[in-house]
Design an enzyme around this catalytic site. Structure first.
Site, PDB file in Angstrom:
ATOM      1  N   SER A 108     -14.001  35.564 -57.766  1.00  0.00           N
ATOM      2  CA  SER A 108     -14.447  36.559 -58.943  1.00  0.00           C
ATOM      3  C   SER A 108     -13.478  36.068 -60.088  1.00  0.00           C
ATOM      4  CB  SER A 108     -14.052  37.899 -58.638  1.00  0.00           C
ATOM      5  OG  SER A 108     -12.516  38.297 -58.233  1.00  0.00           O
ATOM      6  N   GLY A 109     -12.636  34.948 -59.961  1.00  0.00           N
ATOM      7  CA  GLY A 109     -11.687  34.806 -61.154  1.00  0.00           C
ATOM      8  C   GLY A 109     -10.350  35.889 -61.108  1.00  0.00           C
ATOM      9  N   SER A 111      -8.215  36.001 -58.767  1.00  0.00           N
ATOM     10  CA  SER A 111      -7.031  35.740 -57.722  1.00  0.00           C
ATOM     11  C   SER A 111      -6.969  36.337 -56.509  1.00  0.00           C
ATOM     12  CB  SER A 111      -5.913  35.478 -58.426  1.00  0.00           C
ATOM     13  OG  SER A 111      -5.767  34.706 -59.515  1.00  0.00           O
ATOM     14  N   ASP A 157      -1.117  32.728 -61.467  1.00  0.00           N
ATOM     15  CA  ASP A 157      -1.764  33.581 -60.610  1.00  0.00           C
ATOM     16  C   ASP A 157      -0.789  34.089 -59.675  1.00  0.00           C
ATOM     17  OD1 ASP A 157      -3.921  32.436 -61.827  1.00  0.00           O
ATOM     18  OD2 ASP A 157      -5.011  31.802 -60.217  1.00  0.00           O
TER      19      ASP A 157
HETATM   20  C1  GLA Z   1      -6.728  29.228 -62.400  1.00  0.00           C
HETATM   21  C2  GLA Z   1      -5.571  28.878 -61.800  1.00  0.00           C
HETATM   22  C3  GLA Z   1      -4.454  29.011 -62.652  1.00  0.00           C
HETATM   23  C4  GLA Z   1      -4.799  28.816 -64.259  1.00  0.00           C
HETATM   24  C5  GLA Z   1      -6.205  29.501 -64.490  1.00  0.00           C
HETATM   25  C6  GLA Z   1      -6.706  29.219 -65.875  1.00  0.00           C
HETATM   26  O1  GLA Z   1      -6.843  30.618 -62.034  1.00  0.00           O
HETATM   27  O2  GLA Z   1      -5.143  29.060 -60.337  1.00  0.00           O
HETATM   28  O3  GLA Z   1      -3.045  28.589 -62.585  1.00  0.00           O
HETATM   29  O4  GLA Z   1      -4.734  27.573 -64.687  1.00  0.00           O
HETATM   30  O5  GLA Z   1      -7.098  28.993 -63.509  1.00  0.00           O
HETATM   31  O6  GLA Z   1      -5.870  29.570 -66.589  1.00  0.00           O
END
Ligand code: GLA
Length: 371
Positions: A108-109, A111, A157
């Site tokens: 889902s973005g 993390s 993250d």
């Molecule tokens: C992912 C990566 C992070 C960061 C984001 C973009 O979530 O794990 O380290 O680079 O993309 O901001």
């Protein structure tokens, strides 16, 4: 869960602003969520880690002496990678049973992988009776993501997942790991998190491609100017020296430089309670991710456009690695239901996908309780 000894959780995260600049030495503004991965753990007197899940029928056993051999697992690979990096750093791994309960939606973005890695290490350290250093746990979890899962990520993250604080966004300097906590006071507005629900399988390879591009651009610029990180480049230096870069790299660096500047201004806006200004910065961040960094895509763009079309929404953008996943939107608190309805309908019409909204709060990172 009475028969377990500890309950250890780590958070999913959003990022208010500062996207794709953590690995360029920039400052980012993430916040930990109440969506989290929780590990219930107890010792089992063996040299094995037995994994089970509240939401999956799978059961997986990891041999503590062979933790490097589980990269191909569908479930359990993040736990194995996290345990391996912790072990390599000289920590003792105690044989244990771990029940995993993840409320961060996968892919889902938000993390979910960081939440799993961080909570796994924190649980192992707790069971071994070690004092917890949350920042160190975040670094080892990042190493697991890079070396085991193969995503060459920054530190945002894992750091947010470990060190987040209730009701605060973090102003994290990804170079020094200094972190300032800012109260998230949004006045008449609320943050709405929306998943575009488009599967995004390309994310990892494209993510690593962007990292290589920024590394190459840094190499080229360092022949002209003394900088250690791309995020050190000022706007005026970019205008002068950016001309040496091929067009694609120039666009990538333009994103890094302008996004760093947006984080700086967003900090001032948040501290001053100027939420309209913050909203404008979110919109600009999305445009830059779309046009210069090229990590959005048809569905995230359509979702953001549906949000931005409404007067109750003063800012919306894609968060995380990109190519799918979630957006955040700043929405008038008394118009949230209408906002969701309009966004859902218009996004469905434009793409055929059903948007999903999450009810979650800004919360603490690692939390441990003795059961
Ligand atoms: C992912 C990566 C992070 C960061 C984001 C973009 O979530 O794990 O380290 O680079 O993309 O901001």
């Amino acid at each position: 869960m009475k028969e377990y000894e500890y309950k250890v959780s780590a958070a999913g995260r959003i990022n208010l602003i500062g996207e794709h600049i953590d690995y360029c030495g920039g400052k980012v503004m993430p916040a930990a969520l109440s969506l989290k991965n929780t590990v219930y753990i107890r010792p089992n007197g063996t040299n094995k880690i037995n994994l089970s899940w509240t939401t999956l029928p799978d059961k997986v056993t990891l041999d503590i002496d062979k933790l490097d051999s589980y990269k191909g697992l569908k479930y359990g690979n993040y736990q194995a990678g996290a345990a391996l990096m912790w072990q390599r750093a000289g920590h003792k791994i105690v044989g244990c049973d771990m029940l995993q309960d993840c409320t961060v939606p996968f892919g889902s973005g938000l993390s979910s992988s960081a939440a799993i890695e961080v909570s796994t290490i924190a649980a192992l350290a707790t069971l071994a009776g070690e004092p917890l250093n949350k920042a160190d746990i975040a670094l080892k979890a990042q190493q697991a993501e890079r070396e085991y899962a193969g995503v060459n990520c920054g530190i945002m993250d894992q750091y947010a997942s470990a060190c987040g604080k209730k009701e605060s966004v973090m102003l994290l300097d990804c170079n020094t790991l200094q972190c300032e906590y800012l109260p998230l006071r949004l006045g008449d507005y609320s943050l709405v998190i929306t998943n575009c629900n488009k599967p995004h399988s390309l994310i990892e390879s494209k993510y690593n491609e962007r990292r290589e591009e920024t590394d190459r651009a840094l190499d080229m610029l360092q022949q002209r100017i003394e900088i250690n990180f791309l995020a050190d480049l000022s706007l005026s230096q970019f205008r002068t020296y950016g001309t040496v870069l091929p067009n694609v790299l120039k666009k990538r660096v333009e994103h890094i430089v302008t996004e760093s500047e947006r984080v700086r201004v967003a900090t001032l806006a948040l501290k001053a309670g100027n939420i309209e200004m913050l909203g404008g910065l979110l919109n600009k961040s999305h445009a830059s991710l779309r046009d210069n960094y090229e990590v959005t895509g048809r569905e995230p763009d359509a979702l953001v456009a549906a949000a931005q079309a409404q007067s109750c929404c003063i800012g919306s953008r894609l968060i995380g690695g990109g190519f799918g996943g979630c957006t955040i939107s700043l929405v008038k608190s008394n118009s949230i239901d209408e906002f969701k309805e309009f966004t859902y309908n218009n996004y469905l019409k434009a793409t055929g996908y059903k948007a999903e909204f999450y009810n979650t709060e800004i919360s603490d990172g690692i939390v441990i309780s003795k059961l």
